[in-house]
Write a protein that holds these residues in place. Structure first.
Motif, PDB file in Angstrom:
ATOM      1  N   GLY A   1       1.229  -1.400   0.277  1.00  0.00           N
ATOM      2  CA  GLY A   1       0.241   0.475  -0.207  1.00  0.00           C
ATOM      3  C   GLY A   1       0.857   1.486   0.305  1.00  0.00           C
ATOM      4  N   ALA A   2       2.553   0.869   0.601  1.00  0.00           N
ATOM      5  CA  ALA A   2       3.040   2.197   0.124  1.00  0.00           C
ATOM      6  C   ALA A   2       2.998   3.189  -1.203  1.00  0.00           C
ATOM      7  CB  ALA A   2       4.394   2.002   0.048  1.00  0.00           C
ATOM      8  N   GLU A   3       2.754   4.466  -0.894  1.00  0.00           N
ATOM      9  CA  GLU A   3       2.395   5.377  -2.728  1.00  0.00           C
ATOM     10  C   GLU A   3       3.369   6.320  -2.486  1.00  0.00           C
ATOM     11  OE1 GLU A   3      -1.754   5.621  -3.192  1.00  0.00           O
ATOM     12  OE2 GLU A   3      -2.113   3.772  -4.135  1.00  0.00           O
ATOM     13  N   LEU A   4       3.871   6.933  -3.370  1.00  0.00           N
ATOM     14  CA  LEU A   4       4.379   8.254  -3.786  1.00  0.00           C
ATOM     15  C   LEU A   4       3.832   9.044  -4.886  1.00  0.00           C
ATOM     16  CD1 LEU A   4       6.208  10.680  -3.003  1.00  0.00           C
ATOM     17  CD2 LEU A   4       8.521   9.016  -3.949  1.00  0.00           C
ATOM     18  N   ALA A   5       3.050  10.121  -4.354  1.00  0.00           N
ATOM     19  CA  ALA A   5       2.279  11.054  -5.504  1.00  0.00           C
ATOM     20  C   ALA A   5       3.101  11.520  -6.414  1.00  0.00           C
ATOM     21  CB  ALA A   5       1.353  11.699  -4.336  1.00  0.00           C
ATOM     22  N   ALA A   6       2.668  12.101  -7.358  1.00  0.00           N
ATOM     23  CA  ALA A   6       3.406  12.623  -8.069  1.00  0.00           C
ATOM     24  C   ALA A   6       3.906  14.028  -7.418  1.00  0.00           C
ATOM     25  CB  ALA A   6       1.934  13.578  -9.759  1.00  0.00           C
ATOM     26  N   GLU A   7       5.282  14.257  -8.352  1.00  0.00           N
ATOM     27  CA  GLU A   7       6.120  15.742  -7.753  1.00  0.00           C
ATOM     28  C   GLU A   7       6.040  15.751  -6.222  1.00  0.00           C
ATOM     29  OE1 GLU A   7       4.209  19.163  -9.984  1.00  0.00           O
ATOM     30  OE2 GLU A   7       4.825  17.997 -11.710  1.00  0.00           O
ATOM     31  N   SER A   8       6.075  14.480  -5.298  1.00  0.00           N
ATOM     32  CA  SER A   8       6.123  14.325  -3.535  1.00  0.00           C
ATOM     33  C   SER A   8       7.022  14.058  -3.781  1.00  0.00           C
ATOM     34  CB  SER A   8       4.675  13.873  -3.675  1.00  0.00           C
ATOM     35  OG  SER A   8       3.425  14.540  -4.013  1.00  0.00           O
ATOM     36  N   TYR A   9       8.131  13.803  -1.751  1.00  0.00           N
ATOM     37  CA  TYR A   9       9.232  13.888  -1.534  1.00  0.00           C
ATOM     38  C   TYR A   9       8.310  12.491  -0.815  1.00  0.00           C
ATOM     39  CZ  TYR A   9      10.849  17.877  -3.453  1.00  0.00           C
ATOM     40  OH  TYR A   9      11.054  19.655  -4.413  1.00  0.00           O
ATOM     41  N   LEU A  10       9.667  11.869  -0.425  1.00  0.00           N
ATOM     42  CA  LEU A  10       9.331  10.358   0.544  1.00  0.00           C
ATOM     43  C   LEU A  10      10.742  10.829   0.866  1.00  0.00           C
ATOM     44  CD1 LEU A  10       7.413   7.222   0.263  1.00  0.00           C
ATOM     45  CD2 LEU A  10       9.733   7.001   1.456  1.00  0.00           C
ATOM     46  N   ILE A  11      10.880  11.097   2.349  1.00  0.00           N
ATOM     47  CA  ILE A  11      11.576  10.024   3.526  1.00  0.00           C
ATOM     48  C   ILE A  11      11.699   8.908   3.643  1.00  0.00           C
ATOM     49  CG2 ILE A  11      13.093  11.475   5.153  1.00  0.00           C
ATOM     50  CD1 ILE A  11      13.284  13.597   3.045  1.00  0.00           C
ATOM     51  N   LEU A  12      13.287   7.740   3.828  1.00  0.00           N
ATOM     52  CA  LEU A  12      13.538   7.378   4.637  1.00  0.00           C
ATOM     53  C   LEU A  12      14.731   7.399   5.476  1.00  0.00           C
ATOM     54  CD1 LEU A  12      13.079   4.249   2.192  1.00  0.00           C
ATOM     55  CD2 LEU A  12      11.823   4.807   3.882  1.00  0.00           C
ATOM     56  N   ALA A  13      14.456   7.384   7.188  1.00  0.00           N
ATOM     57  CA  ALA A  13      15.477   7.833   8.125  1.00  0.00           C
ATOM     58  C   ALA A  13      16.416   6.724   8.573  1.00  0.00           C
ATOM     59  CB  ALA A  13      14.774   8.276   8.885  1.00  0.00           C
ATOM     60  N   GLN A  14      17.635   7.223   9.169  1.00  0.00           N
ATOM     61  CA  GLN A  14      18.191   5.850   9.662  1.00  0.00           C
ATOM     62  C   GLN A  14      17.716   6.220  11.050  1.00  0.00           C
ATOM     63  OE1 GLN A  14      22.391   7.295  10.943  1.00  0.00           O
ATOM     64  NE2 GLN A  14      22.498   5.902  11.600  1.00  0.00           N
ATOM     65  N   ASN A  15      16.475   6.656  12.054  1.00  0.00           N
ATOM     66  CA  ASN A  15      16.603   6.660  12.817  1.00  0.00           C
ATOM     67  C   ASN A  15      15.228   7.386  12.955  1.00  0.00           C
ATOM     68  OD1 ASN A  15      15.948   7.688  16.540  1.00  0.00           O
ATOM     69  ND2 ASN A  15      17.433   5.443  16.456  1.00  0.00           N
ATOM     70  N   LEU A  16      14.043   6.733  13.189  1.00  0.00           N
ATOM     71  CA  LEU A  16      12.864   7.689  12.759  1.00  0.00           C
ATOM     72  C   LEU A  16      12.722   8.942  14.094  1.00  0.00           C
ATOM     73  CD1 LEU A  16      10.353   5.763  12.316  1.00  0.00           C
ATOM     74  CD2 LEU A  16      10.600   7.329  10.917  1.00  0.00           C
ATOM     75  N   SER A  17      12.853   8.636  15.117  1.00  0.00           N
ATOM     76  CA  SER A  17      12.835   9.522  16.329  1.00  0.00           C
ATOM     77  C   SER A  17      13.927  10.490  16.285  1.00  0.00           C
ATOM     78  CB  SER A  17      13.418   9.268  18.005  1.00  0.00           C
ATOM     79  OG  SER A  17      14.127   8.684  17.839  1.00  0.00           O
ATOM     80  N   VAL A  18      14.989  10.225  15.681  1.00  0.00           N
ATOM     81  CA  VAL A  18      16.192  11.068  15.415  1.00  0.00           C
ATOM     82  C   VAL A  18      16.131  12.200  14.861  1.00  0.00           C
ATOM     83  CG1 VAL A  18      18.671  11.827  15.198  1.00  0.00           C
ATOM     84  CG2 VAL A  18      17.780   9.749  17.033  1.00  0.00           C
ATOM     85  N   TYR A  19      15.452  11.629  13.435  1.00  0.00           N
ATOM     86  CA  TYR A  19      15.512  11.899  12.483  1.00  0.00           C
ATOM     87  C   TYR A  19      14.468  12.683  12.911  1.00  0.00           C
ATOM     88  CZ  TYR A  19      12.559  13.695   7.981  1.00  0.00           C
ATOM     89  OH  TYR A  19      12.222  14.506   7.001  1.00  0.00           O
TER      90      TYR A  19
END
Length: 225
Positions: free
Chosen positions: A78-96
């Motif tokens: 179900g993961a999606e990325l809309a047109a002209e949009s950003y998505l971030i993956l972080a090393q550590n969620l709470s720190v980010y």
């Protein structure tokens, strides 16, 4: 595409030069690796992140897509990325979230956290694959010239964060060093701080060779770029 351009030369030892120019086209993939924050400042802080951007006009279903090199992460169903949009993956969620994605700093919250691994400070190959295992995008970045060198934990004066490596424009070939610059500050979820229109981006010239290596009178010299 390669063009052959014959032209006259002032060199007396040769009668002709033949220039072959290979033009590097922009990537056709919609999902691109757009920003890499691989060496945060301070170095003890687990604040690495990678930013994806959808250059296309339609939402992309990321279900089952995964990173096979650099760090491990698989997008859930179900993961999606809309047109002209950003998505971030972080090393550590709470720190980010605290440093870049909280409501207090106005940044984009991270979608997920690295499952294992970190981004190498000396450079490495990052590979994003689709659900069928085909490569959707890849960047084999380095921490030395001709790649940007400032992202190696150099502090930004106004806020003390290490800078990111950012694409000048998301339509550029992002596996070429000249497509990247050191950002003025990390910009996850926003237009890159060093963004430039395509018409203002300088050309990239690489792999310059000529044949024969030691031409003599009467030889046709071919220069390939």
């Amino acid at each position: 595409m390669v063009l052959g351009i014959p032209f006259k030369t002032p060199m007396k030892s040769c009668t002709h030069l033949f220039l072959l120019i290979g033009f590097v086209t922009t990537t056709s993939a919609d999902i691109v690796i757009n920003e890499i924050h691989y060496d945060p400042e301070p170095k003890t802080e687990h604040a690495e992140f990678i930013e994806l951007y959808n250059t296309g006009a339609e939402t992309v279903n990321l279900s089952g897509w995964y990173f096979s090199n650099g760090f491990s992460y698989t997008f859930p169903e179900g993961a999606e990325l809309a047109a002209e949009s950003y998505l971030i993956l972080a090393q550590n969620l709470s720190v980010y979230q605290s440093k870049f994605g909280s409501i207090f700093v106005g940044g984009l919250r991270a979608f997920g956290e690295f499952e294992s691994g970190t981004l190498a400070n000396a450079g490495e190959r990052i590979v994003l694959r689709d659900a069928d295992g085909a490569i959707a995008d890849e960047v084999d970045y380095q921490a030395s010239f001709p790649w940007p060198v400032a992202p190696q934990g150099e502090p930004v004066q106004e806020n003390g964060d290490g800078v990111s490596m950012e694409l000048l424009h998301p339509d550029l070939e992002n596996n070429l060093a000249g497509s990247w610059r050191a950002g003025t500050k990390p910009s996850p979820g926003k237009q890159n701080s060093i963004y430039a229109e395509l018409g203002s981006v300088p050309p990239q010239i690489r792999q310059v060779n000529h044949s024969p290596n030691a031409p003599t009178s009467g030889d046709v010299v071919t220069i390939s770029v």
